[in-house]
Write a protein that holds these residues in place. Structure first.
Motif, PDB file in Angstrom:
ATOM      1  N   LEU A  55       0.833  -1.197   0.000  1.00 34.79           N
ATOM      2  CA  LEU A  55       0.000   0.000   0.000  1.00 34.79           C
ATOM      3  C   LEU A  55       0.869   1.249   0.000  1.00 34.79           C
ATOM      4  O   LEU A  55       0.630   2.197  -0.763  1.00 34.79           O
ATOM      5  CB  LEU A  55      -0.930  -0.024   1.216  1.00 34.79           C
ATOM      6  CG  LEU A  55      -1.800   1.211   1.437  1.00 34.79           C
ATOM      7  CD1 LEU A  55      -2.722   1.449   0.255  1.00 34.79           C
ATOM      8  CD2 LEU A  55      -2.609   1.047   2.721  1.00 34.79           C
ATOM      9  N   TRP A  56       1.879   1.247   0.858  1.00 35.48           N
ATOM     10  CA  TRP A  56       2.771   2.403   0.946  1.00 35.48           C
ATOM     11  C   TRP A  56       3.542   2.598  -0.352  1.00 35.48           C
ATOM     12  O   TRP A  56       3.734   3.729  -0.812  1.00 35.48           O
ATOM     13  CB  TRP A  56       3.728   2.226   2.117  1.00 35.48           C
ATOM     14  CG  TRP A  56       4.786   3.292   2.197  1.00 35.48           C
ATOM     15  CD1 TRP A  56       6.134   3.133   2.109  1.00 35.48           C
ATOM     16  CD2 TRP A  56       4.576   4.694   2.384  1.00 35.48           C
ATOM     17  NE1 TRP A  56       6.781   4.329   2.212  1.00 35.48           N
ATOM     18  CE2 TRP A  56       5.855   5.324   2.386  1.00 35.48           C
ATOM     19  CE3 TRP A  56       3.441   5.483   2.537  1.00 35.48           C
ATOM     20  CZ2 TRP A  56       6.017   6.688   2.542  1.00 35.48           C
ATOM     21  CZ3 TRP A  56       3.609   6.860   2.689  1.00 35.48           C
ATOM     22  CH2 TRP A  56       4.876   7.446   2.690  1.00 35.48           C
ATOM     23  N   GLU A  57       3.970   1.508  -0.980  1.00 33.79           N
ATOM     24  CA  GLU A  57       4.706   1.606  -2.237  1.00 33.79           C
ATOM     25  C   GLU A  57       3.847   2.268  -3.317  1.00 33.79           C
ATOM     26  O   GLU A  57       4.345   3.075  -4.100  1.00 33.79           O
ATOM     27  CB  GLU A  57       5.140   0.208  -2.698  1.00 33.79           C
ATOM     28  CG  GLU A  57       6.239  -0.417  -1.863  1.00 33.79           C
ATOM     29  CD  GLU A  57       7.554   0.346  -1.952  1.00 33.79           C
ATOM     30  OE1 GLU A  57       7.854   0.874  -3.045  1.00 33.79           O
ATOM     31  OE2 GLU A  57       8.270   0.411  -0.930  1.00 33.79           O
ATOM     32  N   VAL A  58       2.567   1.925  -3.358  1.00 38.10           N
ATOM     33  CA  VAL A  58       1.678   2.510  -4.367  1.00 38.10           C
ATOM     34  C   VAL A  58       1.431   3.984  -4.071  1.00 38.10           C
ATOM     35  O   VAL A  58       1.439   4.825  -4.977  1.00 38.10           O
ATOM     36  CB  VAL A  58       0.342   1.748  -4.427  1.00 38.10           C
ATOM     37  CG1 VAL A  58      -0.593   2.395  -5.451  1.00 38.10           C
ATOM     38  CG2 VAL A  58       0.572   0.289  -4.787  1.00 38.10           C
ATOM     39  N   LEU A  59       1.234   4.311  -2.806  1.00 40.83           N
ATOM     40  CA  LEU A  59       0.958   5.699  -2.426  1.00 40.83           C
ATOM     41  C   LEU A  59       2.094   6.634  -2.819  1.00 40.83           C
ATOM     42  O   LEU A  59       1.858   7.776  -3.219  1.00 40.83           O
ATOM     43  CB  LEU A  59       0.707   5.798  -0.921  1.00 40.83           C
ATOM     44  CG  LEU A  59      -0.604   5.197  -0.406  1.00 40.83           C
ATOM     45  CD1 LEU A  59      -0.630   5.204   1.114  1.00 40.83           C
ATOM     46  CD2 LEU A  59      -1.802   5.980  -0.955  1.00 40.83           C
ATOM     47  N   LYS A  60       3.320   6.176  -2.729  1.00 41.94           N
ATOM     48  CA  LYS A  60       4.464   7.041  -3.036  1.00 41.94           C
ATOM     49  C   LYS A  60       4.951   6.895  -4.476  1.00 41.94           C
ATOM     50  O   LYS A  60       5.983   7.458  -4.837  1.00 41.94           O
ATOM     51  CB  LYS A  60       5.608   6.774  -2.060  1.00 41.94           C
ATOM     52  CG  LYS A  60       6.268   5.412  -2.179  1.00 41.94           C
ATOM     53  CD  LYS A  60       7.416   5.281  -1.176  1.00 41.94           C
ATOM     54  CE  LYS A  60       8.174   3.970  -1.367  1.00 41.94           C
ATOM     55  NZ  LYS A  60       9.307   3.837  -0.421  1.00 41.94           N
ATOM     56  N   ASP A  61       4.224   6.167  -5.303  1.00 39.32           N
ATOM     57  CA  ASP A  61       4.606   5.998  -6.704  1.00 39.32           C
ATOM     58  C   ASP A  61       4.236   7.258  -7.481  1.00 39.32           C
ATOM     59  O   ASP A  61       3.106   7.427  -7.940  1.00 39.32           O
ATOM     60  CB  ASP A  61       3.906   4.774  -7.303  1.00 39.32           C
ATOM     61  CG  ASP A  61       4.555   4.309  -8.592  1.00 39.32           C
ATOM     62  OD1 ASP A  61       5.111   5.170  -9.303  1.00 39.32           O
ATOM     63  OD2 ASP A  61       4.529   3.103  -8.870  1.00 39.32           O
ATOM     64  N   TYR A  62       5.211   8.145  -7.657  1.00 38.91           N
ATOM     65  CA  TYR A  62       4.957   9.466  -8.241  1.00 38.91           C
ATOM     66  C   TYR A  62       4.566   9.423  -9.714  1.00 38.91           C
ATOM     67  O   TYR A  62       4.012  10.390 -10.238  1.00 38.91           O
ATOM     68  CB  TYR A  62       6.168  10.366  -8.049  1.00 38.91           C
ATOM     69  CG  TYR A  62       7.477   9.762  -8.523  1.00 38.91           C
ATOM     70  CD1 TYR A  62       7.833   9.759  -9.872  1.00 38.91           C
ATOM     71  CD2 TYR A  62       8.361   9.200  -7.604  1.00 38.91           C
ATOM     72  CE1 TYR A  62       9.022   9.200 -10.303  1.00 38.91           C
ATOM     73  CE2 TYR A  62       9.563   8.634  -8.026  1.00 38.91           C
ATOM     74  CZ  TYR A  62       9.890   8.645  -9.372  1.00 38.91           C
ATOM     75  OH  TYR A  62      11.067   8.088  -9.804  1.00 38.91           O
ATOM     76  N   ASP A  63       4.824   8.321 -10.398  1.00 39.53           N
ATOM     77  CA  ASP A  63       4.454   8.246 -11.811  1.00 39.53           C
ATOM     78  C   ASP A  63       2.938   8.239 -12.012  1.00 39.53           C
ATOM     79  O   ASP A  63       2.460   8.523 -13.120  1.00 39.53           O
ATOM     80  CB  ASP A  63       5.058   6.999 -12.454  1.00 39.53           C
ATOM     81  CG  ASP A  63       6.529   7.179 -12.803  1.00 39.53           C
ATOM     82  OD1 ASP A  63       6.915   8.323 -13.110  1.00 39.53           O
ATOM     83  OD2 ASP A  63       7.285   6.202 -12.756  1.00 39.53           O
ATOM     84  N   LEU A  64       2.191   7.898 -10.978  1.00 35.26           N
ATOM     85  CA  LEU A  64       0.727   7.915 -11.081  1.00 35.26           C
ATOM     86  C   LEU A  64       0.122   9.212 -10.559  1.00 35.26           C
ATOM     87  O   LEU A  64      -1.067   9.471 -10.766  1.00 35.26           O
ATOM     88  CB  LEU A  64       0.137   6.723 -10.308  1.00 35.26           C
ATOM     89  CG  LEU A  64       0.455   5.338 -10.880  1.00 35.26           C
ATOM     90  CD1 LEU A  64      -0.022   4.247  -9.927  1.00 35.26           C
ATOM     91  CD2 LEU A  64      -0.170   5.148 -12.243  1.00 35.26           C
ATOM     92  N   TRP A  65       0.907  10.037  -9.912  1.00 32.75           N
ATOM     93  CA  TRP A  65       0.389  11.277  -9.339  1.00 32.75           C
ATOM     94  C   TRP A  65      -0.242  12.213 -10.370  1.00 32.75           C
ATOM     95  O   TRP A  65      -1.273  12.842 -10.073  1.00 32.75           O
ATOM     96  CB  TRP A  65       1.489  12.008  -8.565  1.00 32.75           C
ATOM     97  CG  TRP A  65       1.904  11.314  -7.298  1.00 32.75           C
ATOM     98  CD1 TRP A  65       1.380  10.156  -6.786  1.00 32.75           C
ATOM     99  CD2 TRP A  65       2.936  11.721  -6.402  1.00 32.75           C
ATOM    100  NE1 TRP A  65       2.020   9.814  -5.620  1.00 32.75           N
ATOM    101  CE2 TRP A  65       2.984  10.750  -5.352  1.00 32.75           C
ATOM    102  CE3 TRP A  65       3.830  12.787  -6.363  1.00 32.75           C
ATOM    103  CZ2 TRP A  65       3.890  10.847  -4.299  1.00 32.75           C
ATOM    104  CZ3 TRP A  65       4.730  12.882  -5.318  1.00 32.75           C
ATOM    105  CH2 TRP A  65       4.753  11.920  -4.292  1.00 32.75           C
ATOM    106  N   PRO A  66       0.334  12.358 -11.578  1.00 30.43           N
ATOM    107  CA  PRO A  66      -0.329  13.245 -12.555  1.00 30.43           C
ATOM    108  C   PRO A  66      -1.772  12.859 -12.850  1.00 30.43           C
ATOM    109  O   PRO A  66      -2.632  13.727 -13.023  1.00 30.43           O
ATOM    110  CB  PRO A  66       0.552  13.098 -13.806  1.00 30.43           C
ATOM    111  CG  PRO A  66       1.900  12.745 -13.280  1.00 30.43           C
ATOM    112  CD  PRO A  66       1.625  11.852 -12.098  1.00 30.43           C
TER     113      PRO A  66
END
Length: 556
Positions: A327-338
């Motif tokens: 869960l934490w890995e997905v939350l900090k995955d900046y490639d999906l932030w846009p």
């Protein structure tokens, strides 16, 4: 896990995939021929990411370790024809997609009938004003978004085929209870419970549909999904036209009958969903459906075509929970932030116009019955424009510029709504303007499938879909405060804000396109600098998951 580089570039693979029949053992070729009659098999091994025996063995090991529920039908040598696949997709649409649309219809009935109730003087009956209505919307949305991620985690643990029907039955009970509302407090309480129980439904459905469709097919199916959303508005408007006329029957207001009848409809759909949602392609056979929905041949084709489109769909069991670390890995995955930012911003400009539609029409002088009928025309055009724009995205294999048409469409209408003098005294002209604005091409189907595509992993996909929808709901919370009671009936200040947000939305799309192009070039440079042996070692040994993998290219 990501697929090898030849299957993971920025462009989607064609939805069919087959190996050359001359490369298939004789027994398998005979089996394929038997399953497809005299139709010619495709001869395009480049579409099969498992054509390399080492790649096939690597992924088989991944599926076995994950206890992937469809691993026993994984077959790198299986072939099928385009005609066979088209028939199978149509059959899947009737069995899977159609029921998903019916369930979404049930969601929108209970989520959207408040607008029809407002046309029947519900606020006056409960001693409330538009600010109280705003608070109710905010309570609902906050409860909804707080439930998004927990709901997705529960769904991944016990399966969407179990969790979604449970959600539907529970929220239907709350929806029915709205017929007994007494005051502002009871209104806010039911809003909170509805939000908690409905939250997570949309990403849960998206996850379930991804088990049956390829990445190219999913946006179109989601457009059907959202067509049911818009169709619900037409059906409930017609129902409201009839049910609101029951005002006075048994001493009840018409809106009370509306909540009771429509809540019972969704309860029936929720109960039926326990029997209409298979857990996966290989799990359609049950005690009440002993023959299942698909033949063994169809099951094999369905599983293998989805895996060839995205091998990562088999790296997690459909009952496997999401760990806190993942869960934490997905939350900090900046490639999906846009994409999360787009989800937050892009619906802000049209949200208040749609939410206040019935109140605006009443303020323009239309009666309660005609008000509900007048909501139908923009809904019909909205359906057509949404289906066309989603098809266009599939045809062009383009997401950013096509999705941006939503923001470009609404710019002229919002400018006119803010600055046109006729808004004050021209009821039909103002209505026509609102119809144009609300007929915009709704691109949610494109964008949620975009998130699913760029997630590149089942675990990432489950969490990312929930985060995206949380961002959408956060945007809804924000736009609930844009139209204020002191600014009515023309909402000049609010419409100024909407115009500004519209231009911000356009910028967000363009910035996302530029970022993904840059990231792909950056990863390609690093990947090309590696030797063939280093690339193979990376694919087989890396712990990196999701869009950060060097052998994965982000769709844009």
């Amino acid at each position: 896990m990501a697929s090898p580089p030849e299957a993971s570039n920025g462009q989607d693979q064609k939805q069919y995939s087959a190996v050359d029949s001359k490369d298939v053992p004789a027994s398998d070729s005979a089996s394929a021929a038997e399953g497809s009659g005299s139709e010619e098999e495709f001869d395009d091994p480049s579409k099969n990411p498992f054509q390399d025996p080492e790649a096939a063995a690597y992924w088989k090991n991944i599926y076995d370790n994950a206890q992937y529920e469809c691993r026993h039908v994984f077959d790198p040598t299986l072939t099928w024809t385009e005609q066979e696949e088209k028939r199978l997709v149509r059959k899947t649409d009737l069995r899977i997609c159609l029921w998903a649309c019916i369930m979404f219809f049930a969601l929108q009935v209970d989520r959207g009938n408040l607008q029809q109730a407002l046309a029947d003087n519900m606020l006056d009956d409960l001693g409330m004003n538009t600010n109280d209505y705003n608070y109710g919307q905010v309570v609902f949305l906050i409860s909804f978004l707080l439930a998004e991620l927990p709901s997705q985690l529960v769904s991944k643990k016990i399966g969407p085929d179990r969790w979604i029907p449970m959600q539907m039955v529970l929220w239907s009970v709350v929806a029915i209870s709205q017929c007994a509302l007494k005051n502002r407090t009871t209104f806010l309480v039911t809003r909170a419970f509805l939000g908690m129980l409905e939250g997570g439904f949309i990403p849960d459905i998206v996850l379930w549909l991804s088990y049956f469709y390829t990445s190219r097919e999913l946006p179109i199916r989601l457009s059907y999904f959202w067509t049911s959303y818009s169709t619900t508005g037409i059906v409930t408007s017609l129902l409201a036209f009839a049910l609101l006329r029951l005002r006075g029957v048994s001493g009840w207001a018409g809106w009370r009958w509306l909540f009771l009848v429509e809540g019972l409809v969704t309860l029936i759909i929720g109960l039926a969903s326990f029997f209409m949602m298979p857990a996966s392609v290989v799990q359609t056979k049950t005690w009440f459906r002993p023959k299942g929905w698909f033949t063994d041949r169809e099951v094999a084709v369905m599983v293998n075509r989805v895996l060839r489109d995205d091998p990562s769909k088999g790296d997690l069991h459909n009952r496997a929970p999401i760990t806190p670390r993942r869960l934490w890995e997905v939350l900090k995955d900046y490639d999906l932030w846009p994409l999360y930012i787009i989800g937050f911003i892009c619906y802000l400009p049209t949200g208040p116009v749609n939410t206040y539609l019935t109140l605006t029409l009443r303020s323009l002088g239309f009666n309660p019955f005609n008000t509900n009928l007048l909501t139908i025309p923009p809904t019909i055009v909205h359906i057509v424009s949404m289906l066309l724009v989603t098809r266009l995205s599939e045809y062009l294999n383009e997401r950013t510029y096509v999705a941006m048409t939503q923001a470009v469409w609404t710019v002229p209408g919002l400018l006119a709504l803010r600055f046109w003098p006729g808004v004050i005294n021209n009821a039909w002209g103002t209505y026509a303007l609102i119809v144009v604005i609300l007929s915009y091409p709704y691109t949610y189907a494109i964008q949620v499938a975009w998130v699913s595509k760029n997630a590149n992993n089942v675990g990432t996909r489950a969490v990312a879909a929930a985060i995206y929808n949380i961002c959408v709901q956060l945007g809804s919370v924000c736009y609930s405060f844009i139209y204020q009671d002191k600014d009515k009936p023309y909402y000049r200040s609010g419409n100024t804000t909407l115009v500004a947000l519209n231009f911000v939305s356009v910028f967000a799309y363009l910035a996302t396109k530029a970022y993904y192009v840059w990231r792909n070039k950056q990863k390609e440079k690093m990947w090309s600098a590696m030797s063939k042996e280093e690339q193979e070692k990376y694919i087989k040994t890396t712990d990196v998951k999701g869009p950060k993998r060097l052998d994965f290219r982000l769709a844009h």
